[in-house]
Design a protein around this motif. Structure first.
Motif, PDB file in Angstrom:
ATOM      1  N   GLU A  72       0.835  -1.205   0.000  1.00 15.48           N
ATOM      2  CA  GLU A  72       0.000   0.000   0.000  1.00 15.48           C
ATOM      3  C   GLU A  72       0.863   1.247   0.000  1.00 15.48           C
ATOM      4  OE1 GLU A  72      -2.431   1.171   3.585  1.00 15.48           O
ATOM      5  OE2 GLU A  72      -4.042   0.550   2.230  1.00 15.48           O
ATOM      6  N   ASP A  73       2.009   1.168   0.653  1.00 17.20           N
ATOM      7  CA  ASP A  73       2.929   2.297   0.719  1.00 17.20           C
ATOM      8  C   ASP A  73       4.095   2.149  -0.266  1.00 17.20           C
ATOM      9  OD1 ASP A  73       1.404   3.155   2.960  1.00 17.20           O
ATOM     10  OD2 ASP A  73       2.552   1.774   4.225  1.00 17.20           O
ATOM     11  N   SER A  74       4.096   1.087  -1.048  1.00 24.07           N
ATOM     12  CA  SER A  74       5.198   0.822  -1.981  1.00 24.07           C
ATOM     13  C   SER A  74       4.621   0.134  -3.209  1.00 24.07           C
ATOM     14  CB  SER A  74       6.254  -0.068  -1.309  1.00 24.07           C
ATOM     15  OG  SER A  74       7.342  -0.295  -2.167  1.00 24.07           O
ATOM     16  N   PRO A  75       4.124   0.903  -4.195  1.00 24.48           N
ATOM     17  CA  PRO A  75       3.362   0.327  -5.297  1.00 24.48           C
ATOM     18  C   PRO A  75       4.149  -0.420  -6.361  1.00 24.48           C
ATOM     19  CG  PRO A  75       3.612   2.695  -5.602  1.00 24.48           C
ATOM     20  CD  PRO A  75       4.186   2.383  -4.256  1.00 24.48           C
ATOM     21  N   GLY A  96      13.011 -11.936  -2.704  1.00 23.02           N
ATOM     22  CA  GLY A  96      12.981 -10.721  -3.498  1.00 23.02           C
ATOM     23  C   GLY A  96      13.449  -9.534  -2.668  1.00 23.02           C
ATOM     24  N   GLU A  97      13.338  -8.334  -3.245  1.00 20.42           N
ATOM     25  CA  GLU A  97      13.803  -7.120  -2.577  1.00 20.42           C
ATOM     26  C   GLU A  97      12.941  -6.815  -1.352  1.00 20.42           C
ATOM     27  OE1 GLU A  97      14.278  -2.328  -3.529  1.00 20.42           O
ATOM     28  OE2 GLU A  97      13.889  -3.771  -5.151  1.00 20.42           O
ATOM     29  N   ALA A  98      13.586  -6.529  -0.249  1.00 15.92           N
ATOM     30  CA  ALA A  98      12.882  -6.273   1.009  1.00 15.92           C
ATOM     31  C   ALA A  98      12.215  -4.898   1.006  1.00 15.92           C
ATOM     32  CB  ALA A  98      13.852  -6.377   2.184  1.00 15.92           C
ATOM     33  N   PHE A  99      11.036  -4.826   1.612  1.00 14.20           N
ATOM     34  CA  PHE A  99      10.355  -3.548   1.817  1.00 14.20           C
ATOM     35  C   PHE A  99       9.322  -3.728   2.915  1.00 14.20           C
ATOM     36  CE2 PHE A  99       7.549  -5.795  -0.969  1.00 14.20           C
ATOM     37  CZ  PHE A  99       6.271  -5.336  -0.712  1.00 14.20           C
ATOM     38  N   GLU A 100       8.858  -2.626   3.447  1.00 20.48           N
ATOM     39  CA  GLU A 100       7.845  -2.664   4.505  1.00 20.48           C
ATOM     40  C   GLU A 100       6.617  -1.887   4.065  1.00 20.48           C
ATOM     41  OE1 GLU A 100       9.489  -1.264   8.123  1.00 20.48           O
ATOM     42  OE2 GLU A 100      10.926  -2.927   8.331  1.00 20.48           O
ATOM     43  N   SER A 101       5.445  -2.334   4.500  1.00 20.50           N
ATOM     44  CA  SER A 101       4.204  -1.674   4.143  1.00 20.50           C
ATOM     45  C   SER A 101       3.141  -2.018   5.170  1.00 20.50           C
ATOM     46  CB  SER A 101       3.743  -2.111   2.743  1.00 20.50           C
ATOM     47  OG  SER A 101       2.536  -1.475   2.396  1.00 20.50           O
ATOM     48  N   ALA A 114       3.315  -6.263 -15.467  1.00 21.01           N
ATOM     49  CA  ALA A 114       2.357  -5.967 -14.402  1.00 21.01           C
ATOM     50  C   ALA A 114       2.603  -4.568 -13.843  1.00 21.01           C
ATOM     51  CB  ALA A 114       2.455  -7.006 -13.293  1.00 21.01           C
ATOM     52  N   VAL A 115       1.515  -3.816 -13.641  1.00 20.48           N
ATOM     53  CA  VAL A 115       1.595  -2.460 -13.104  1.00 20.48           C
ATOM     54  C   VAL A 115       0.694  -2.385 -11.883  1.00 20.48           C
ATOM     55  CG1 VAL A 115       1.220  -0.008 -13.532  1.00 20.48           C
ATOM     56  CG2 VAL A 115       2.040  -1.494 -15.390  1.00 20.48           C
ATOM     57  N   ALA A 116       1.301  -2.158 -10.713  1.00 20.21           N
ATOM     58  CA  ALA A 116       0.537  -2.069  -9.472  1.00 20.21           C
ATOM     59  C   ALA A 116       0.132  -0.628  -9.205  1.00 20.21           C
ATOM     60  CB  ALA A 116       1.356  -2.609  -8.300  1.00 20.21           C
ATOM     61  N   GLU A 117      -1.047  -0.450  -8.683  1.00 21.91           N
ATOM     62  CA  GLU A 117      -1.532   0.864  -8.302  1.00 21.91           C
ATOM     63  C   GLU A 117      -2.529   0.698  -7.172  1.00 21.91           C
ATOM     64  OE1 GLU A 117      -3.792   4.794 -10.192  1.00 21.91           O
ATOM     65  OE2 GLU A 117      -3.395   3.042 -11.435  1.00 21.91           O
ATOM     66  N   GLY A 118      -2.169   1.220  -5.992  1.00 24.09           N
ATOM     67  CA  GLY A 118      -3.052   1.106  -4.846  1.00 24.09           C
ATOM     68  C   GLY A 118      -3.303  -0.338  -4.473  1.00 24.09           C
ATOM     69  N   ALA A 119      -4.589  -0.696  -4.393  1.00 25.76           N
ATOM     70  CA  ALA A 119      -4.972  -2.043  -3.969  1.00 25.76           C
ATOM     71  C   ALA A 119      -5.170  -2.984  -5.140  1.00 25.76           C
ATOM     72  CB  ALA A 119      -6.256  -1.974  -3.137  1.00 25.76           C
ATOM     73  N   SER A 148      -2.914  -8.896   2.785  1.00 26.16           N
ATOM     74  CA  SER A 148      -2.769  -9.078   4.223  1.00 26.16           C
ATOM     75  C   SER A 148      -2.067  -7.875   4.835  1.00 26.16           C
ATOM     76  CB  SER A 148      -1.968 -10.343   4.525  1.00 26.16           C
ATOM     77  OG  SER A 148      -1.797 -10.514   5.926  1.00 26.16           O
ATOM     78  N   THR A 149      -2.342  -7.633   6.079  1.00 23.84           N
ATOM     79  CA  THR A 149      -1.603  -6.604   6.809  1.00 23.84           C
ATOM     80  C   THR A 149      -0.285  -7.148   7.338  1.00 23.84           C
ATOM     81  OG1 THR A 149      -2.808  -7.185   8.824  1.00 23.84           O
ATOM     82  CG2 THR A 149      -3.705  -5.376   7.475  1.00 23.84           C
ATOM     83  N   ARG A 150      -0.084  -8.434   7.173  1.00 23.68           N
ATOM     84  CA  ARG A 150       1.152  -9.070   7.624  1.00 23.68           C
ATOM     85  C   ARG A 150       1.808  -9.782   6.458  1.00 23.68           C
ATOM     86  NH1 ARG A 150      -0.608 -13.052  12.195  1.00 23.68           N
ATOM     87  NH2 ARG A 150       1.583 -13.642  11.901  1.00 23.68           N
TER      88      ARG A 150
END
Length: 480
Positions: A72-75, A96-101, A114-119, A148-150
């Motif tokens: 959600e914070d990293s599209p 894969g590359e680590a990130f937090e969201s 593939a193009v991600a945008e929001g949800a 998921s939130t996790r």
């Protein structure tokens, strides 16, 4: 990902482990930092879902599998690749590359476009699906999504449904084309999106392809007199007004069957199974010119009936912008080409180099142009086009009718640079009816003319005298 109809398993939980980056710097790029990696463990739970009902589906990971992960914070879509040691199991590690969201989203399979945008994410459902074996579908064909939130608890669910056709008989099946009778898009660019009220939804974002092809390969899928062979086609969920199955065997025979036009509701994560059909060819199948790939030009080698996909622009590939042609350059600007799915309404012959060279040009409901050639066969060139409802040309294709053995007469040259190997070149120009020059008054070896890289050919002058006459008349074919 291989799927066998044993038990229904589509929920996956994912655990994450952070891997610290290698602190050793590259001697070639001393300032480059290696990104931190994150290991994602995907476990397929033995939990029943609606896909397949009592038959169910067991999900097993395959070598080469990959998922797309974004937040959600990293599209940006990040590719997470499987550790092939886990291939064949219901549980696997992906890295894969680590990130937090705050919220994580995932999609299987990973696709570079593939193009991600929001949800949500926009990706491609392929118009050609390989045969994965009786009662199942091939790896990387049926998309799944998760939210998921996790990051250690992602649960994947199928966002498409499956249409299962059962065939008996003694033939060997080469392909099965599935067409929605109401013209609904079955492939193309699709948007998968999460909504709090309805969960995952899917919708077409372009004109889409009105049919999908299950390709059984050159060897085909052999039917037997016993149990039916089950062919599975992955289809977007929706409400349809029946199907047309166009079944082609390896001997060139074909059978077409249509279901009733009563409403068929195919839900995500469900399978629609049709009763077994006894296959028997009822007519010769048209030769599919696009059997190996779509193109702007097709070679026709003998008399007969032919067809090709008219919903794809050329080979369907993206041509990136050319950095050499920047804004303000004296050479102009090359922005690249992004193909779009076509939904033609009619097809027509634009020109041909001999009378009756091409005949009976038509457009099938599945978006395929069909035509016949003269019999006996006549060599030459023609251009056919797909049009919209107003008759405007959407795209056109060059047909090169020649009985020459183009593959057998290739010239191969070793390239003068190490590692480049050899180049293979035809012994004649594109569209030529002869390989050798036959004199100034014979244009058979000229082939087609092109201007500034355009894809559509010009018919060449028939002789040097005609060329000089046109030059004298200021570029017009006739004077007066």
């Amino acid at each position: 990902m291989r799927r066998f109809y044993l038990v229904a398993i589509l929920l996956a939980s994912v655990g994450c482990e952070r891997i610290e980056p290698d602190q050793t710097q590259s001697p070639l790029r001393p300032t480059e930092e290696t990104p931190a990696l994150m290991k994602v463990h995907a476990r397929v739970d033995e939990t029943r879902t609606s896909l397949g009902g009592p038959r169910g589906t067991e999900v097993r990971w395959s070598a080469g599998d990959a998922i797309a992960l974004w937040g959600e914070d990293s599209p940006a879509c990040r590719r997470y690749a499987i550790d092939d040691r886990f291939a064949g199991g219901t549980s696997a590690d992906f890295t894969g590359e680590a990130f937090e969201s705050a919220v994580y989203y995932a999609c299987y399979p990973y696709r570079p476009d593939a193009v991600a945008e929001g949800a949500g994410v926009t990706t491609t459902l392929p118009a050609v699906q390989p045969f994965g074996g009786s009662g199942t579908f091939a790896a990387g064909i049926s998309p799944m999504t998760a939210r998921s939130t996790r990051a250690d608890d992602l649960r994947f669910t199928s966002v498409c449904g499956v249409v299962r056709l059962q065939l008996t008989g003694t033939a060997t099946i080469r392909s099965i084309r599935l067409t929605a009778l109401d013209g609904a898009p079955l492939a193309g660019r699709m948007r998968f999106e999460w909504t709090a009220a309805g969960g995952w939804t899917i919708r077409s974002v372009d004109a889409g392809h009105p049919s999908i092809l299950l390709d059984c390969g050159a060897g085909g899928a052999a039917l037997s007199g016993g149990d039916p062979v089950v062919f599975c086609l992955v289809v977007p969920p929706g409400s349809y007004r029946g199907w047309r199955f166009t079944i082609t065997d390896t001997e060139g025979g074909q059978m077409v069957r249509e279901t009733s036009q009563a409403e068929v509701v195919l839900a995500a994560n469900h399978i629609k199974t049709y009763n077994p059909i006894a296959y028997a060819a009822t007519e010769p199948a048209p030769v599919a010119l696009d059997a190996s790939a779509t193109a702007n030009c097709y070679v026709v080698a003998r008399a007969g009936r032919y067809e090709f996909d008219a919903t794809t622009m050329g080979n369907g590939a993206v041509t990136p912008p050319d950095a050499a042609y920047t804004a303000g350059s004296t050479c102009g600007k090359a922005d690249g080409i992004v193909p779009e799915a076509l939904r033609p309404v009619t097809a027509k012959l634009l020109w041909q180099t001999a009378p009756n060279l091409i005949g009976e040009v038509s457009l099938g409901e599945e978006g395929r142009i069909r035509f016949t050639t003269a019999d006996p066969f006549v060599e030459g060139n023609a251009v056919v086009a797909a049009c919209d409802a107003d008759g405007a040309i959407l795209w056109s294709w060059h047909l090169w009718l020649t009985s020459a053995d183009l593959e057998g007469s290739l010239h191969r040259y070793a390239l003068p640079y190490e590692g480049l190997g050899a180049a293979a070149v035809m012994d004649r120009n594109l569209g030529a009816l002869a390989a050798a020059w036959l004199g100034a008054d014979n244009a058979s070896s000229y082939g087609m003319f092109y201007q500034w890289g355009r894809k559509d050919p010009f018919v060449p002058f028939r002789s040097s005298q005609e060329r000089m006459a046109v030059l004298r008349c200021g570029g017009r074919r006739t004077c007066g």
